[in-house]
Motif scaffolding. Structure first.
Motif, PDB file in Angstrom:
ATOM      1  N   THR A 152       2.761  -7.062   4.723  1.00 30.59           N
ATOM      2  CA  THR A 152       2.118  -6.405   3.592  1.00 30.59           C
ATOM      3  C   THR A 152       1.647  -7.464   2.603  1.00 30.59           C
ATOM      4  O   THR A 152       2.230  -8.548   2.489  1.00 30.59           O
ATOM      5  CB  THR A 152       3.057  -5.429   2.871  1.00 30.59           C
ATOM      6  N   CYS A 153       0.580  -7.148   1.909  1.00 30.48           N
ATOM      7  CA  CYS A 153       0.029  -8.057   0.918  1.00 30.48           C
ATOM      8  C   CYS A 153      -0.718  -7.224  -0.117  1.00 30.48           C
ATOM      9  O   CYS A 153      -1.311  -6.189   0.233  1.00 30.48           O
ATOM     10  CB  CYS A 153      -0.916  -9.051   1.589  1.00 30.48           C
ATOM     11  N   TYR A 154      -0.704  -7.681  -1.366  1.00 31.24           N
ATOM     12  CA  TYR A 154      -1.284  -6.869  -2.439  1.00 31.24           C
ATOM     13  C   TYR A 154      -2.183  -7.661  -3.384  1.00 31.24           C
ATOM     14  O   TYR A 154      -2.785  -7.081  -4.278  1.00 31.24           O
ATOM     15  CB  TYR A 154      -0.158  -6.204  -3.256  1.00 31.24           C
ATOM     16  N   ASP A 155      -2.273  -8.985  -3.199  1.00 29.45           N
ATOM     17  CA  ASP A 155      -3.098  -9.757  -4.125  1.00 29.45           C
ATOM     18  C   ASP A 155      -3.717 -10.973  -3.448  1.00 29.45           C
ATOM     19  O   ASP A 155      -3.411 -11.294  -2.306  1.00 29.45           O
ATOM     20  CB  ASP A 155      -2.300 -10.173  -5.368  1.00 29.45           C
ATOM     21  N   ILE A 212      -2.286  -3.595   3.430  1.00 32.32           N
ATOM     22  CA  ILE A 212      -2.162  -3.220   2.027  1.00 32.32           C
ATOM     23  C   ILE A 212      -1.451  -1.879   2.051  1.00 32.32           C
ATOM     24  O   ILE A 212      -2.039  -0.834   2.291  1.00 32.32           O
ATOM     25  CB  ILE A 212      -3.519  -3.137   1.304  1.00 32.32           C
ATOM     26  N   GLY A 213      -0.148  -1.940   1.892  1.00 33.50           N
ATOM     27  CA  GLY A 213       0.691  -0.765   2.073  1.00 33.50           C
ATOM     28  C   GLY A 213       0.910  -0.003   0.787  1.00 33.50           C
ATOM     29  O   GLY A 213       0.916  -0.591  -0.303  1.00 33.50           O
ATOM     30  N   ASP A 214       1.128   1.309   0.922  1.00 37.32           N
ATOM     31  CA  ASP A 214       1.493   2.060  -0.272  1.00 37.32           C
ATOM     32  C   ASP A 214       2.911   1.716  -0.724  1.00 37.32           C
ATOM     33  O   ASP A 214       3.379   2.208  -1.753  1.00 37.32           O
ATOM     34  CB  ASP A 214       1.312   3.568  -0.071  1.00 37.32           C
ATOM     35  N   SER A 215       3.566   0.821   0.021  1.00 34.79           N
ATOM     36  CA  SER A 215       4.826   0.221  -0.429  1.00 34.79           C
ATOM     37  C   SER A 215       4.646  -0.463  -1.777  1.00 34.79           C
ATOM     38  O   SER A 215       5.625  -0.731  -2.485  1.00 34.79           O
ATOM     39  CB  SER A 215       5.323  -0.792   0.596  1.00 34.79           C
ATOM     40  N   ALA A 247      -9.207  -4.616  -2.306  1.00 32.88           N
ATOM     41  CA  ALA A 247     -10.275  -5.526  -2.714  1.00 32.88           C
ATOM     42  C   ALA A 247      -9.722  -6.895  -3.094  1.00 32.88           C
ATOM     43  O   ALA A 247     -10.317  -7.935  -2.762  1.00 32.88           O
ATOM     44  CB  ALA A 247     -11.058  -4.922  -3.880  1.00 32.88           C
ATOM     45  N   ASN A 248      -8.582  -6.923  -3.780  1.00 31.67           N
ATOM     46  CA  ASN A 248      -7.955  -8.200  -4.151  1.00 31.67           C
ATOM     47  C   ASN A 248      -7.665  -9.043  -2.915  1.00 31.67           C
ATOM     48  O   ASN A 248      -7.936 -10.253  -2.877  1.00 31.67           O
ATOM     49  CB  ASN A 248      -6.638  -7.947  -4.891  1.00 31.67           C
ATOM     50  N   VAL A 249      -7.075  -8.407  -1.902  1.00 29.37           N
ATOM     51  CA  VAL A 249      -6.711  -9.114  -0.673  1.00 29.37           C
ATOM     52  C   VAL A 249      -7.960  -9.546   0.096  1.00 29.37           C
ATOM     53  O   VAL A 249      -8.063 -10.680   0.577  1.00 29.37           O
ATOM     54  CB  VAL A 249      -5.805  -8.227   0.202  1.00 29.37           C
TER      55      VAL A 249
END
Length: 266
Positions: free
Chosen positions: A21-24, A41-44, A68-70
């Motif tokens: 998972t990755c968010y940024d 990009i998980g809803d985690s 979009a960030n990732v």
């Protein structure tokens, strides 16, 4: 760059692949350097980034923002993005929300459920939008399950999971995720379908493995899930760095040293 064709080739050849998972953007760059094969990009993010008790409060706008960030920093990985809770109840809203995530940079849309998703999977496939169907412990259904519990232990539930997997693949699903299911059941599903299967708490015989990034970096407060390994403090991470942890995870999955017996459910 990793594509669905790459993952299918890996499955045919028996080559294991990774997902985190990755968010940024910054962590995306670091995963790029480690050649992580797929990014989710998980809803985690609802729990590890936003501080909620579950994934349920996450919105489509949240998912699009983080996707979009990732995507801006990613050059190597195939990007999967979750459609969040109650965002794909009807076909029109599922199509609109999938479009938003694909336009933000996703390559594959991930949805949770079983054979009831067949119409949606087929519709999206015909529109050029690949799907990854998440089976087993599906966090968006935590209130239905009565908590975070291993799924597929009874004969009936195992048969249903296998039937659901075959149905959604026949409908056009490009990938499957199996979470917290007995290792033998995960092995049977992986053998039964032609598409790549990604496991988390599903043993070593799935085609790929996924972990929540924060978990594999040891950023866990309270009970550590059985399927998690801390790659940051692992003595093989001689750099003692996040870069080193990502590289070690990639290496461990590909060579087959993760997951091990202690990370799976019987």
């Amino acid at each position: 760059m990793t594509t669905l064709s790459t993952l299918k080739k890996f499955k045919r050849e028996g080559t294991k692949f990774t997902c985190l998972t990755c968010y940024d953007a910054m962590f995306a760059r670091m995963m790029d350097k480690a050649k992580i094969d797929t990014i989710l990009i998980g809803d985690s993010l609802g729990m590890v980034v936003q501080g909620h008790d579950s994934t349920l409060p996450v919105s489509v706008a949240d998912m699009a923002y983080h996707t979009a960030n990732v995507a801006r920093s990613n050059k190597h990985a195939l990007i999967l993005a979750d459609l969040p809770f109650m965002s794909y109840v009807t076909l029109p809203e599922a199509i609109a929300n999938s479009r938003q995530l694909m336009q933000a940079g996703a390559h594959v849309i991930k949805i949770e459920g079983g054979s009831e998703l067949c119409d949606l999977v087929s519709t999206l496939a015909q529109a050029g939008t690949p799907t990854c169907v998440h089976l087993g412990l599906t966090p968006q259904s935590v209130n239905v399950f009565g908590g975070y519990k291993v799924q597929g232990r009874s004969d009936d539930s195992a048969d249903k999971l296998l039937s659901d997997a075959k149905a959604v693949v026949a409908a056009g699903a490009a990938l499957l995720v199996l979470e917290c299911v007995p290792a033998e059941l995960a092995k049977a599903v992986t053998k039964a379908v032609a598409v790549p299967v990604i496991g988390i708490g599903a043993g070593a015989d799935t085609d790929g493995q996924v972990l929540v990034m924060h978990d594999m970096l040891g950023m866990v407060y309270g009970r550590v899930p059985r399927f998690v390994h801390d790659f940051l403090t692992d003595e093989r991470n001689t750099e003692h760095s996040i870069d080193g942890a990502f590289a070690l995870y990639q290496q461990s999955v590909v060579e087959g040293s993760f997951p091990m017996q202690q990370h799976q459910f019987d």
